[in-house]
Each structure stands twice: as structure tokens, then as C-alpha cells.
Scaffold this motif. Structure first.
Motif, mmCIF file in Angstrom:
data_model
loop_
_atom_site.group_PDB
_atom_site.id
_atom_site.type_symbol
_atom_site.label_atom_id
_atom_site.label_comp_id
_atom_site.label_asym_id
_atom_site.label_seq_id
_atom_site.Cartn_x
_atom_site.Cartn_y
_atom_site.Cartn_z
ATOM 1 N N CYS A 29 76.527 36.339 96.543
ATOM 2 C CA CYS A 29 77.748 36.653 96.873
ATOM 3 C C CYS A 29 78.023 37.036 95.624
ATOM 4 O O CYS A 29 78.140 36.432 94.385
ATOM 5 C CB CYS A 29 78.476 35.735 97.269
ATOM 6 N N THR A 30 78.900 38.314 95.030
ATOM 7 C CA THR A 30 79.194 38.884 93.908
ATOM 8 C C THR A 30 80.488 39.386 94.130
ATOM 9 O O THR A 30 81.173 39.592 95.140
ATOM 10 C CB THR A 30 78.193 39.976 93.269
ATOM 11 N N ARG A 31 81.292 39.888 93.095
ATOM 12 C CA ARG A 31 82.456 40.455 93.081
ATOM 13 C C ARG A 31 82.700 41.604 94.168
ATOM 14 O O ARG A 31 83.716 42.101 94.371
ATOM 15 C CB ARG A 31 82.939 40.680 91.680
ATOM 16 N N TYR A 32 81.593 42.264 94.252
ATOM 17 C CA TYR A 32 81.463 43.657 94.915
ATOM 18 C C TYR A 32 80.686 43.454 96.329
ATOM 19 O O TYR A 32 80.785 44.230 97.203
ATOM 20 C CB TYR A 32 80.939 44.619 94.100
ATOM 21 N N MET A 33 79.932 42.145 96.369
ATOM 22 C CA MET A 33 79.077 41.935 97.794
ATOM 23 C C MET A 33 79.661 40.681 98.312
ATOM 24 O O MET A 33 79.489 39.710 97.650
ATOM 25 C CB MET A 33 77.685 41.963 97.429
ATOM 26 N N LEU A 34 80.060 40.756 99.628
ATOM 27 C CA LEU A 34 80.461 39.566 100.553
ATOM 28 C C LEU A 34 79.629 39.205 101.217
ATOM 29 O O LEU A 34 79.032 40.090 102.075
ATOM 30 C CB LEU A 34 81.997 39.815 101.152
ATOM 31 N N THR A 35 79.296 37.818 101.370
ATOM 32 C CA THR A 35 78.225 37.381 102.123
ATOM 33 C C THR A 35 78.931 36.224 102.907
ATOM 34 O O THR A 35 80.327 35.789 102.599
ATOM 35 C CB THR A 35 77.102 36.680 101.345
ATOM 36 N N PRO A 36 78.447 35.447 104.097
ATOM 37 C CA PRO A 36 78.706 34.616 104.733
ATOM 38 C C PRO A 36 79.053 33.099 104.084
ATOM 39 O O PRO A 36 78.212 32.811 103.258
ATOM 40 C CB PRO A 36 77.959 34.474 106.073
ATOM 41 N N TYR A 37 79.869 32.256 104.401
ATOM 42 C CA TYR A 37 79.863 30.849 104.154
ATOM 43 C C TYR A 37 78.682 30.037 104.634
ATOM 44 O O TYR A 37 78.603 30.196 105.900
ATOM 45 C CB TYR A 37 81.219 30.514 104.506
ATOM 46 N N MET A 38 77.831 29.499 104.023
ATOM 47 C CA MET A 38 76.788 28.874 104.722
ATOM 48 C C MET A 38 77.311 27.753 105.240
ATOM 49 O O MET A 38 76.744 27.419 106.620
ATOM 50 C CB MET A 38 75.715 28.185 103.325
ATOM 51 N N ASN A 39 78.173 26.835 104.875
ATOM 52 C CA ASN A 39 78.922 25.940 105.746
ATOM 53 C C ASN A 39 80.434 26.158 105.678
ATOM 54 O O ASN A 39 81.124 25.543 104.811
ATOM 55 C CB ASN A 39 78.449 24.592 105.037
ATOM 56 N N PRO A 40 81.049 26.796 106.561
ATOM 57 C CA PRO A 40 82.298 26.968 106.387
ATOM 58 C C PRO A 40 83.252 25.861 106.858
ATOM 59 O O PRO A 40 82.888 25.091 107.595
ATOM 60 C CB PRO A 40 82.395 28.028 107.653
ATOM 61 N N VAL A 41 84.301 25.694 106.072
ATOM 62 C CA VAL A 41 85.196 24.668 106.315
ATOM 63 C C VAL A 41 86.633 25.134 106.466
ATOM 64 O O VAL A 41 87.130 25.782 105.956
ATOM 65 C CB VAL A 41 85.173 23.778 104.760
ATOM 66 N N GLU A 79 89.422 26.799 109.746
ATOM 67 C CA GLU A 79 89.672 27.664 110.421
ATOM 68 C C GLU A 79 89.273 29.324 109.526
ATOM 69 O O GLU A 79 88.869 30.169 110.125
ATOM 70 C CB GLU A 79 90.724 27.995 111.328
ATOM 71 N N ALA A 80 89.995 29.450 108.361
ATOM 72 C CA ALA A 80 89.910 30.524 107.924
ATOM 73 C C ALA A 80 88.416 31.054 107.456
ATOM 74 O O ALA A 80 88.298 32.226 107.674
ATOM 75 C CB ALA A 80 90.807 30.457 106.684
ATOM 76 N N GLN A 81 87.693 29.922 106.983
ATOM 77 C CA GLN A 81 86.345 30.534 106.578
ATOM 78 C C GLN A 81 85.454 30.956 107.666
ATOM 79 O O GLN A 81 84.784 31.799 107.714
ATOM 80 C CB GLN A 81 85.795 29.307 105.858
ATOM 81 N N ALA A 82 85.770 30.180 109.020
ATOM 82 C CA ALA A 82 85.101 30.607 110.190
ATOM 83 C C ALA A 82 85.583 31.858 110.905
ATOM 84 O O ALA A 82 84.756 32.558 111.277
ATOM 85 C CB ALA A 82 85.397 29.594 111.170
ATOM 86 N N ARG A 83 86.841 32.355 110.658
ATOM 87 C CA ARG A 83 87.071 33.506 111.152
ATOM 88 C C ARG A 83 86.696 34.768 109.981
ATOM 89 O O ARG A 83 86.328 35.734 110.632
ATOM 90 C CB ARG A 83 88.813 33.642 111.000
ATOM 91 N N TYR A 84 86.589 34.285 108.936
ATOM 92 C CA TYR A 84 85.901 35.243 107.906
ATOM 93 C C TYR A 84 84.567 35.424 108.267
ATOM 94 O O TYR A 84 84.185 36.684 108.243
ATOM 95 C CB TYR A 84 86.120 34.723 106.328
ATOM 96 N N ASN A 85 83.690 34.449 108.564
ATOM 97 C CA ASN A 85 82.360 34.722 108.909
ATOM 98 C C ASN A 85 82.275 35.518 110.259
ATOM 99 O O ASN A 85 81.428 36.269 110.189
ATOM 100 C CB ASN A 85 81.868 33.024 109.148
ATOM 101 N N GLY A 86 83.198 34.992 111.228
ATOM 102 C CA GLY A 86 83.063 35.894 112.204
ATOM 103 C C GLY A 86 83.327 37.447 112.192
ATOM 104 O O GLY A 86 82.502 38.183 112.636
ATOM 105 N N ALA A 87 84.354 37.681 111.375
ATOM 106 C CA ALA A 87 84.907 39.015 111.041
ATOM 107 C C ALA A 87 83.483 39.789 110.266
ATOM 108 O O ALA A 87 83.197 40.906 110.555
ATOM 109 C CB ALA A 87 86.098 39.266 110.362
ATOM 110 N N LEU A 88 83.159 39.132 108.997
ATOM 111 C CA LEU A 88 81.955 39.656 108.482
ATOM 112 C C LEU A 88 80.797 39.917 109.314
ATOM 113 O O LEU A 88 80.089 41.068 109.182
ATOM 114 C CB LEU A 88 81.475 38.807 107.272
ATOM 115 N N CYS A 89 80.305 38.812 110.145
ATOM 116 C CA CYS A 89 79.173 39.198 110.877
ATOM 117 C C CYS A 89 79.252 40.191 112.007
ATOM 118 O O CYS A 89 78.543 41.077 112.245
ATOM 119 C CB CYS A 89 78.606 37.907 111.801
ATOM 120 N N ARG A 90 80.584 40.311 112.614
ATOM 121 C CA ARG A 90 80.801 41.347 113.570
ATOM 122 C C ARG A 90 80.661 42.816 112.933
ATOM 123 O O ARG A 90 80.345 43.774 113.641
ATOM 124 C CB ARG A 90 82.059 41.175 114.445
#
Length: 346
Positions: A235-247, A249-260
Motif C-alpha cells: 500500500c502506497t500513496r498511489y496504490m490502495l490495498t485491502p486491510y488485512m484485518n479490518p477494524v 464498519e468503515a474499514q469493512a466497507r472500504y474492503n468491500g468496495a475495493l474488492c468489488r
């Protein structure tokens, strides 16, 4: 015994000297004999797209100075048939009444011409096209400023003559199949905007990206926006990756949107392999020639996308990302946290 051997050799030499009658084969144009659906099933392109490719490949036509020169359309059809099926050249030649050596020659010629067109069709968006890509991803991802999604896939190839052990699978492979790997960045319309096709199968995704020319453009600030990736990348300033262990609801929603959103690149690979069955079989050629074929498939894929000549692909589970931690940097974590707070906290 020696006399008998000499007699056999003499007979064979005589047979070689006997001229064989010249055979003029029927080389009618399949595009004029088959229905559109039959053409698409055999060559994976519509007739108007094939004629467009023929026009692009005029440079492959040459005056042989002989009668019954091979029409350019048959040269292009031979190469498209090879990419569409991954069949042996002898089998491809039987479909258009060409010999195996001729198919080998015309595939090389047409392949080189299409390869010269790659930079025209495989290019990262700029200008107004960047704004369109960001808008398309914004509607899909739920957050803006995304310019592409990135991932890698494997292709089976013939055992290379040098360093063959580098091509034996990857960390997740358990077979002894020789592989090469290519990295692709695609936009929301499944168009591949960047491709790197020169790495053996054992290479990790993150290493390919570190050596990529596109990365240097992002590092230098020439490109503005985010790339979406799985956790096989840092994960860098220009490349977004998922949270390995989301904490939370916000991080979970972020992971879901990124993966979709990131599933777009998986679907792009699916479309590419559905159109060109050569990806599902072993490319029985040198790594250099295999790279040319792969890059040509990407070029033709983008050409087909531009001409709305598309193929269907099965849906893919969006929640499939690697569980490998390659190490994030502080700028990347800060950028990810900012995106999470800005778009996914309620």
C-alpha cells in the motif's frame, strides 16, 4: 548388409529427386462462406472487425512474384485461428488449406505487424480520458480518483532453454508446469491500459511492479490518481490495498468496495482467456515468441473493446484477495486511512 544399406539410401535419394506435382489448393475466403456466428465461433471476432484488422496488417502483404500468392485475409485468419484455439499449426493450416511451414511463416509475419501496433492500443489514459475513467470507477467503487486496477496472471509456455527452474510455477503453484506471468492494469471498461509480459512464473507480483515503468511515472508525480490492488502489493500513496484485518464498519466497507472494484481486472483476464484459448493451453514456443503472442492478444483485446466486439464472461467472486503481507509504507497507510474516513465513515 552394407550393400543393402547403400541400396536403401540410393532409393531414398532417387525419391527425393523425383519432382512432386504442384497442388493448387482451394483457398476461398471463409468470411464469404460462413455465417457471422460461425465466424465468431472460429476466430473470436466479428467479420467487420476482422476486415479492420486486415486493413491494419497491410504491411504484412508482400508481392511474392508467384501466381496464387496467399491473400492477406487468409494470413490474418490463420493467426487469429491460432490465437483463438491454441491449436497446432498443422491443424490451423487444415482450416484454410495452408501447409504447416506456411502457417508458421504467416503467423510470424502477422504477429510482428500487430506487435508494432501495440503502443497504439495499449496506453495509459491521459487528458479527458483520465476524467472519464475516474468517473466510471467512481460510480463503481464509491470513491473517486481511481485510474486503474492492477493484477497478474500466469500463462503456460514451453520449457525454456535457459533458467527453466524460474518458470516452474509460483509460490501458490504445486505443478511442474512452466509458466510466464504478465501484469496488467485495466480501466472500468475492461480495457488493458498497461501490460508487462517479460517475467518468469516464480516472480512475485510486487517485484514486477517495482521494475515497472508505470510505477516510476507514479513515483515521479507524472500520474495522478489511485491504483487498486490486492494485498500482494504494498500500500502506497498511489496504490490502495485491502486491510488485512479490518477494524470497524468503515474499514469493512472500504474492503468491500475495493474488492468489488478490483474484480474488474479478474473479469478482464477472464474475457481475454475466453476470447483467446491460447491462454488456456501451452504456448509451444520460445519465451520471446510467447511474449509477442500475449502482447498481441492484449492489443487485439483492446481493439475489440474499442469496436464493441465483446465476449461474455462468467461472474467472479469479488472477495478473493491474497493473504500475503508485503509491507506497507507510512504514506500508503495514511492515504488508505484518508480514503476510508472520507468515503466510508457514516
Amino acid at each position: 548388409m552394407a550393400a543393402g544399406h547403400r541400396a536403401i539410401v540410393r532409393d531414398r535419394m532417387y525419391l527425393r529427386q523425383v519432382p512432386r506435382p504442384r497442388v493448387f489448393r482451394d483457398r476461398s475466403n471463409p468470411l464469404e462462406d460462413l455465417r457471422e456466428e460461425e465466424i465468431f465461433a472460429r476466430y473470436r471476432f466479428r467479420p467487420d472487425t476482422i476486415y479492420f484488422i486486415v486493413d491494419l496488417c497491410q504491411a504484412a502483404a508482400r508481392d511474392t512474384g508467384r501466381c496464387f500468392a496467399i491473400p492477406l485475409v487468409l494470413c490474418v485468419l490463420s493467426y487469429l485461428r491460432f490465437l483463438a484455439t491454441g491449436a497446432f499449426q498443422l491443424t490451423v493450416g487444415d482450416t484454410v488449406n495452408l501447409s504447416q511451414p506456411t502457417v508458421n511463416r504467416v503467423c510470424r509475419q502477422v504477429g510482428q505487424v500487430i506487435s508494432a501496433l501495440a503502443d497504439r492500443y495499449i496506453c495509459f489514459p491521459s487528458g479527458d480520458r483520465v476524467r472519464q475513467v475516474k468517473q466510471q470507477f467512481g460510480a463503481m467503487a464509491g470513491f473517486s480518483n481511481v485510474v486503474g486496477v492492477i493484477d497478474c496472471t500466469h500463462v503456460s509456455i514451453k520449457k525454456p532453454s535457459s533458467n527453466p527452474e524460474d518458470y516452474i510455477g509460483s509460490i501458490i503453484e504445486i505443478t511442474n508446469i512452466k509458466l510466464c506471468i504478465f501484469q496488467a492494469v485495466c480501466d472500468a471498461s475492461y480495457r488493458i491500459t498497461s501490460a508487462v509480459v517479460m517475467w518468469p512464473g516464480r516472480t512475485h507480483d510486487a517485484r514486477i511492479w517495482r521494475q515497472c515503468a508505470l510505477r516510476r511515472r507514479f513515483e515521479d508525480g507524472d500520474m495522478q490518481g489511485f491504483l487498486l490492488a490486492d494485498s500482494g502489493y504494498a500500500c502506497t500513496r498511489y496504490m490502495l490495498t485491502p486491510y488485512m484485518n479490518p477494524v470497524g464498519e468503515a474499514q469493512a466497507r472500504y474492503n468491500g468496495a475495493l474488492c468489488r472494484t478490483r474484480v474488474t481486472v479478474k473479469q478482464t483476464f477472464g474475457i481475454l482467456k475466453q476470447r483467446f484459448q491460447v491462454f488456456r493451453r501451452k504456448l509451444n514456443c520460445s519465451p520471446e515468441r510467447a511474449c509477442m503472442h500475449i502482447r498481441n492478444c492484449i492489443t487485439l483485446h483492446n481493439l475489440a473493446i474499442d469496436r464493441r466486439d465483446i465476449v461474455a464472461v462468467d461472474p467472479i467472486d469479488p472477495n478473493d484477495y491474497h493473504g500475503v503481507d508485503v509491507g506497507d509504507n507510512m504514506d500508503g497507510k495514511a492515504a488508505r486511512e484518508y480514503v476510508t474516513r472520507m468515503y466510508f465513515e457514516r
